[in-house]
Design a protein around this motif. Structure first.
Motif, mmCIF file in Angstrom:
data_model
loop_
_atom_site.group_PDB
_atom_site.id
_atom_site.type_symbol
_atom_site.label_atom_id
_atom_site.label_comp_id
_atom_site.label_asym_id
_atom_site.label_seq_id
_atom_site.Cartn_x
_atom_site.Cartn_y
_atom_site.Cartn_z
ATOM 1 N N LEU A 48 0.792 40.608 44.376
ATOM 2 C CA LEU A 48 1.566 39.407 44.913
ATOM 3 C C LEU A 48 2.255 40.011 46.100
ATOM 4 O O LEU A 48 2.356 39.053 47.180
ATOM 5 C CB LEU A 48 2.259 38.689 44.233
ATOM 6 N N GLY A 49 2.630 41.086 46.139
ATOM 7 C CA GLY A 49 3.367 41.569 47.224
ATOM 8 C C GLY A 49 2.715 41.819 48.467
ATOM 9 O O GLY A 49 3.004 41.570 49.792
ATOM 10 N N LEU A 50 1.311 42.226 48.322
ATOM 11 C CA LEU A 50 0.500 42.383 49.463
ATOM 12 C C LEU A 50 0.165 41.068 50.005
ATOM 13 O O LEU A 50 0.331 40.992 51.174
ATOM 14 C CB LEU A 50 -0.815 42.995 48.824
ATOM 15 N N ALA A 51 -0.081 40.111 49.214
ATOM 16 C CA ALA A 51 -0.160 38.690 49.897
ATOM 17 C C ALA A 51 1.010 38.247 50.428
ATOM 18 O O ALA A 51 0.672 37.576 51.723
ATOM 19 C CB ALA A 51 -0.766 37.766 48.691
ATOM 20 N N VAL A 52 2.320 38.447 50.209
ATOM 21 C CA VAL A 52 3.345 37.997 50.605
ATOM 22 C C VAL A 52 3.517 38.655 52.033
ATOM 23 O O VAL A 52 3.924 38.062 53.196
ATOM 24 C CB VAL A 52 4.505 38.273 49.562
ATOM 25 N N GLY A 53 3.294 40.057 52.050
ATOM 26 C CA GLY A 53 3.555 40.842 53.288
ATOM 27 C C GLY A 53 2.425 40.347 54.475
ATOM 28 O O GLY A 53 2.844 40.445 55.556
ATOM 29 N N ALA A 54 1.163 39.874 53.737
ATOM 30 C CA ALA A 54 0.308 39.662 54.805
ATOM 31 C C ALA A 54 0.426 38.183 55.437
ATOM 32 O O ALA A 54 0.032 38.030 56.421
ATOM 33 C CB ALA A 54 -1.082 39.687 54.108
ATOM 34 N N VAL A 55 1.071 37.263 54.735
ATOM 35 C CA VAL A 55 1.480 36.167 55.196
ATOM 36 C C VAL A 55 2.592 36.006 56.033
ATOM 37 O O VAL A 55 2.807 35.552 57.073
ATOM 38 C CB VAL A 55 1.230 34.817 53.998
ATOM 39 N N VAL A 56 3.810 36.459 55.403
ATOM 40 C CA VAL A 56 5.035 36.409 55.959
ATOM 41 C C VAL A 56 5.332 37.923 56.495
ATOM 42 O O VAL A 56 5.836 38.708 55.742
ATOM 43 C CB VAL A 56 6.279 36.186 55.118
ATOM 44 N N ARG A 57 5.187 38.307 57.954
ATOM 45 C CA ARG A 57 5.119 39.326 58.288
ATOM 46 C C ARG A 57 6.381 40.101 58.886
ATOM 47 O O ARG A 57 6.573 41.148 59.301
ATOM 48 C CB ARG A 57 4.057 39.589 59.384
ATOM 49 N N ARG A 58 7.295 39.009 59.587
ATOM 50 C CA ARG A 58 8.280 39.643 60.169
ATOM 51 C C ARG A 58 9.703 38.292 60.030
ATOM 52 O O ARG A 58 9.467 37.238 59.592
ATOM 53 C CB ARG A 58 8.044 39.760 61.376
ATOM 54 N N GLY A 59 10.655 38.526 60.693
ATOM 55 C CA GLY A 59 11.747 37.595 60.569
ATOM 56 C C GLY A 59 12.497 37.599 59.463
ATOM 57 O O GLY A 59 12.365 38.283 58.530
ATOM 58 N N ARG A 60 13.474 36.750 59.225
ATOM 59 C CA ARG A 60 14.518 36.584 58.410
ATOM 60 C C ARG A 60 13.618 35.747 57.078
ATOM 61 O O ARG A 60 13.969 36.286 55.978
ATOM 62 C CB ARG A 60 15.595 35.527 58.964
ATOM 63 N N THR A 61 12.495 35.258 57.636
ATOM 64 C CA THR A 61 11.892 34.699 56.230
ATOM 65 C C THR A 61 11.121 35.818 55.492
ATOM 66 O O THR A 61 11.322 35.604 54.092
ATOM 67 C CB THR A 61 10.842 33.878 56.701
ATOM 68 N N LEU A 62 10.673 36.755 55.867
ATOM 69 C CA LEU A 62 10.349 38.054 55.087
ATOM 70 C C LEU A 62 11.530 38.337 54.117
ATOM 71 O O LEU A 62 11.177 38.722 53.011
ATOM 72 C CB LEU A 62 9.971 39.145 56.103
ATOM 73 N N PHE A 63 12.559 38.657 54.708
ATOM 74 C CA PHE A 63 13.842 39.213 53.754
ATOM 75 C C PHE A 63 14.084 38.040 52.801
ATOM 76 O O PHE A 63 14.553 38.314 51.501
ATOM 77 C CB PHE A 63 14.937 39.542 54.375
ATOM 78 N N ARG A 64 14.276 36.760 53.128
ATOM 79 C CA ARG A 64 14.465 35.734 52.154
ATOM 80 C C ARG A 64 13.357 35.596 51.112
ATOM 81 O O ARG A 64 13.761 35.024 50.014
ATOM 82 C CB ARG A 64 14.770 34.378 52.919
ATOM 83 N N VAL A 65 12.138 36.002 51.465
ATOM 84 C CA VAL A 65 11.257 35.804 50.408
ATOM 85 C C VAL A 65 11.208 37.012 49.441
ATOM 86 O O VAL A 65 10.731 37.144 48.299
ATOM 87 C CB VAL A 65 9.830 35.647 51.025
#
Length: 394
Positions: free
Chosen positions: A104-121
């Motif tokens: 699941l972490g791989l999928a999240v990193g592939a979709v949400v790659r940068r910015g504040r959204t990445l840390f919020r997720v």
């Protein structure tokens, strides 16, 4: 070998794809072994859940590498469904099923790659994974939590860096195309100014030689010698323009202008005063003199042409005025040349504008045509005041 080399180049240009994340599905073999071993409760539910997890994972990671698809709401819903299914299977089965969190972490990193959204997720995901794994497996599952965090951050960092490199490559290619276009524009302007002036002088001197030949052969031969000299000088200037190292001398251009005007039967008058100019400013004013005098010789039908240099410590002005057909009447009037598409005085306007200067051209009330060019100059010692220079003195 050539085929494989080109294939590698195409793959390098395209960058990574979602296929690179599919082999990580082998981490789910532990959950499959748990089902096949008969130890898992409700194996049919677990099997369907594992099948749904694999399907959602494949759909998410493949869409993550398509920029348009990655930003759509459907991709976000699929990722949310994958997260909900992962937590449900991990809570229900534990053990080997906890390894679904790094996937699941791989999928999240592939979709949400940068910015504040990445840390919020990322942090809620890691915190939730830690709570579930500690509840199901205690401290022995710390590696799963750490693996989940690393899989998100490393995947996001690598793919964000790849996006940056791709954007830099595209920017570099765009800059290269812009440089080529600017060089083509520079060369076309230089070629127009060089050939327009040179051919005008050749035509005028050829006509003079034709008129003089029946009455004064020596004078006609002198005109022919001048044509040869002009041609050789034009060849040198064209070579220098091609290499981009040409720096015009204003004094030399004034000499050529005087000679061209005299050969065409136009009285040349040159007045020069004001500050000394830098080489770049002299080059620009030299182009203005060349183009303006060429237009006067070819189109105006003038009997007198005045070239005047003046200015202060902060700004220099060049004015070229003739007493010909300034109103643009007839096919050879000067006004249409000033508005010609992409050449002539229009090109000079662009050159001077790029250097912070201006150029105005138009008919003079009462007859004639005037070109006025201005450039900002640094303070320097004033040049010699030449006064009026007529008929061969410059």
């Amino acid at each position: 070998m050539e085929f494989w080399r080109r294939r590698r180049e195409r793959l390098r240009e395209r960058g990574p794809s979602g296929l690179g994340l599919l082999p990580w599905l082998l981490m789910g073999l532990g959950a499959l072994s748990h089902l096949l071993g008969g130890e898992a409760p409700n194996p049919w539910i677990g099997g369907l859940g594992l099948l749904a997890f694999n399907t959602l994972y494949i759909a998410v990671v493949l869409r993550a590498f398509v920029p348009r698809a990655r930003e759509t709401r459907l991709t976000r819903w699929l990722l949310g469904g994958l997260a909900a299914l992962t937590f449900g299977l991990a809570i229900g089965y534990g053990r080997e099923w906890l390894l679904l969190f790094p996937l699941l972490g791989l999928a999240v990193g592939a979709v949400v790659r940068r910015g504040r959204t990445l840390f919020r997720v990322t942090f809620p995901l890691v915190a939730g994974a830690g709570a579930v794994t500690f509840w199901r497996d205690g401290w022995d599952s710390f590696g799963v939590v750490y693996g989940t965090f690393v899989s998100v951050m490393v995947t996001a960092a690598i793919l964000a860096l790849n996006d940056t490199v791709r954007q830099l490559r595209e920017t570099r290619e765009e800059l290269a195309r812009t440089a080529v276009e600017r060089e083509r524009l520079r060369f076309s302007r230089d070629l127009h100014d060089l050939l327009g002036h040179t051919l005008s002088v050749v035509v005028v001197k050829s006509e003079a030689a034709r008129r003089l030949a029946p009455h004064d052969l020596d004078a006609a031969l002198a005109q022919v010698a001048d044509i040869e000299s002009v041609g050789r000088q034009a060849l040198t200037e064209i070579r220098e323009a091609v290499t981009g190292y040409r720096e015009g001398s204003l004094a030399a251009e004034l000499d050529r202008a005087r000679d061209a005007l005299s050969s065409a039967g136009v009285e040349p008058v040159v007045r020069r005063s004001g500050p000394l100019l830098e080489p770049a400013a002299e080059t620009l004013f030299g182009w203005v003199v060349r183009e303006s005098v060429t237009n006067a010789v070819r189109h105006s039908g003038a009997s007198r042409c005045v070239v005047e240099m003046s200015g202060t410590d902060g700004r220099a002005r060049l004015t070229v005025t003739d007493d010909g057909r300034g109103g643009g009447h007839g096919p050879g009037a000067a006004a249409p040349v000033a508005d010609g598409p992409g050449s002539g005085l229009r090109g000079l306007r662009e050159r001077l504008a790029a250097a912070g200067g201006t150029l105005e051209a138009g008919p003079v009330p009462g007859g004639g045509f005037r070109v006025v060019a201005e450039l900002p100059v640094e303070a320097a010692a004033p040049g010699p005041d030449a006064g009026d220079v007529r008929a061969g003195r410059c």
